[in-house]
Design an enzyme around this catalytic site. Structure first.
Site, PDB file in Angstrom:
ATOM      1  N   ASP A  88       1.345  -1.182   0.044  1.00  0.00           N
ATOM      2  CA  ASP A  88      -0.132   0.690   0.306  1.00  0.00           C
ATOM      3  C   ASP A  88       0.784   1.366  -0.587  1.00  0.00           C
ATOM      4  OD1 ASP A  88      -2.677   1.507   0.168  1.00  0.00           O
ATOM      5  OD2 ASP A  88      -2.988   0.955   2.237  1.00  0.00           O
ATOM      6  N   ASN A 121     -10.273  -3.581  -6.636  1.00  0.00           N
ATOM      7  CA  ASN A 121      -9.362  -1.858  -7.584  1.00  0.00           C
ATOM      8  C   ASN A 121     -10.322  -2.292  -8.701  1.00  0.00           C
ATOM      9  OD1 ASN A 121      -5.910  -3.297  -5.841  1.00  0.00           O
ATOM     10  ND2 ASN A 121      -7.891  -1.667  -5.194  1.00  0.00           N
TER      11      ASN A 121
HETATM   12  C1  FPP Z   1      -2.095   0.319  -3.143  1.00  0.00           C
HETATM   13  O1  FPP Z   1      -1.605   1.158  -3.301  1.00  0.00           O
HETATM   14  C2  FPP Z   1      -1.649  -0.947  -4.242  1.00  0.00           C
HETATM   15  C3  FPP Z   1      -2.180  -0.973  -5.343  1.00  0.00           C
HETATM   16  C4  FPP Z   1      -3.997  -1.576  -5.394  1.00  0.00           C
HETATM   17  C5  FPP Z   1      -1.996  -2.222  -6.300  1.00  0.00           C
HETATM   18  C6  FPP Z   1      -0.534  -2.832  -5.852  1.00  0.00           C
HETATM   19  C7  FPP Z   1       0.273  -3.515  -6.914  1.00  0.00           C
HETATM   20  C8  FPP Z   1       1.830  -2.488  -7.108  1.00  0.00           C
HETATM   21  C9  FPP Z   1       2.519  -2.613  -5.999  1.00  0.00           C
HETATM   22  C10 FPP Z   1       2.542  -3.577  -7.685  1.00  0.00           C
HETATM   23  C11 FPP Z   1       2.654  -4.797  -8.905  1.00  0.00           C
HETATM   24  C12 FPP Z   1       3.174  -5.468  -9.890  1.00  0.00           C
HETATM   25  C13 FPP Z   1       4.177  -6.341  -9.425  1.00  0.00           C
HETATM   26  C14 FPP Z   1       4.450  -6.841 -10.717  1.00  0.00           C
HETATM   27  C15 FPP Z   1       3.874  -6.710  -7.949  1.00  0.00           C
HETATM   28  P1  FPP Z   1      -2.589   2.802  -3.442  1.00  0.00           P
HETATM   29  O2  FPP Z   1      -2.525   3.309  -4.872  1.00  0.00           O
HETATM   30  O3  FPP Z   1      -3.783   2.144  -3.093  1.00  0.00           O
HETATM   31  O4  FPP Z   1      -1.786   3.683  -2.778  1.00  0.00           O
HETATM   32  P2  FPP Z   1      -2.296   4.785  -1.880  1.00  0.00           P
HETATM   33  O5  FPP Z   1      -3.161   4.258  -0.673  1.00  0.00           O
HETATM   34  O6  FPP Z   1      -1.805   5.872  -1.798  1.00  0.00           O
HETATM   35  O7  FPP Z   1      -3.541   5.767  -3.129  1.00  0.00           O
END
Ligand code: FPP
Length: 246
Positions: free
Chosen positions: A24, A72
């Site tokens: 996250d 998502n």
């Molecule tokens: C949550 O952070 C993260 C996600 C919904 C996506 C996680 C995916 C990756 C790190 C890429 C993975 C790729 C591979 C190849 C393993 P957020 O976007 O909700 O963050 P925020 O809360 O700060 O908005």
């Protein structure tokens, strides 16, 4: 090969068998830099590569990450597309390097709605992973994963068995349920890490986390370093796991 584990940077104690991470904070990381959210995910994917490799090197058998939840899909199409591209890129790379690196890459979740080419890549990596045998370290990506959705699917599978007369309701045990989850082939997580300052479970490994230790840190996932992993494991080793006993 594989006999000598990389030396840990500090003495972190015993290494958990299974570590899971809710990756996250990518969006906030990008926002702080005036970048699109997809840039945060791209750096988050690099962090995943680094931390997964580190976990394998120090002897973690199972490393599982929450990469895309069943919720998502509600994100802007551009962000969903960018995440799918990162999965494509990583799975292609995994198919090419998995055998040499000795890490079985697997994907779990409701995969039926993913684009066809990603499904093919998941199938291909799954076959290579099967060929590595049961002793290989495993890195698991949870994609279109939701804990409640997973339990619902397990209940449906059991209901079908009862309907077919191959199982009696009173014979259903916890092992029957665990055996019909996406994680049937792996032990429950010992340690679940959530970076970025959020203190909630967000539908991740609901059944499997019954006795997991949680570790929360304010560090955003793209900033997460192997030293943060050391700190999480050291903290885990200061806990006393009693599994409901005394
Ligand atoms: C949550 O952070 C993260 C996600 C919904 C996506 C996680 C995916 C990756 C790190 C890429 C993975 C790729 C591979 C190849 C393993 P957020 O976007 O909700 O963050 P925020 O809360 O700060 O908005």
């Amino acid at each position: 090969m594989g006999l000598f584990k990389k030396k840990k940077t500090v003495d972190i104690g015993a290494v958990p068998t299974h570590i899971a991470v809710i990756m996250d904070g990518n969006g906030r990381w990008a926002k702080k830099r005036g970048l699109p959210r997809s840039a945060g995910h791209a750096v988050g994917a690099e962090t995943f590569r680094t931390v997964a490799t580190y976990c394998k090197d120090i002897g973690v058998r199972y490393f599982t990450v929450y990469a895309f939840s069943t919720e998502n899909w509600k994100r802007p199409q551009e962000e969903v597309d960018a995440l799918m591209d990162l999965f494509r890129k990583y799975l292609r790379e995994a198919a090419d390097t998995m055998a040499e690196r000795g890490v079985a890459v697997r994907v779990i979740g409701d995969l039926s709605v993913l684009p066809d080419d990603i499904m093919s890549l998941i199938h291909e990596t799954g076959q290579i992973a099967d060929g590595l045998g049961p002793d290989a370290a495993t890195a698991t990506l949870c994609i279109n994963y939701g804990g409640r959705d997973e339990i619902k699917n397990a209940v449906r599978a059991l209901a079908r068995e009862v309907q077919a007369g191959t199982l009696q309701p009173e014979d259903i045990t916890e092992a029957h349920i665990a055996g019909r989850l996406y994680t049937a082939h792996m032990p429950d997580p010992d340690l679940i890490i959530r970076p970025s300052g959020e203190i909630r479970v967000s539908n991740f490994l609901l059944w499997q986390s019954a006795y997991s230790e949680y570790y929360f840190t304010d560090t955003l996932w793209p900033d997460f370093k192997t030293s943060d992993m050391d700190a999480a494991i050291a903290d885990y080793n200061r806990r006393q796991r009693r599994f409901g006993g005394v």
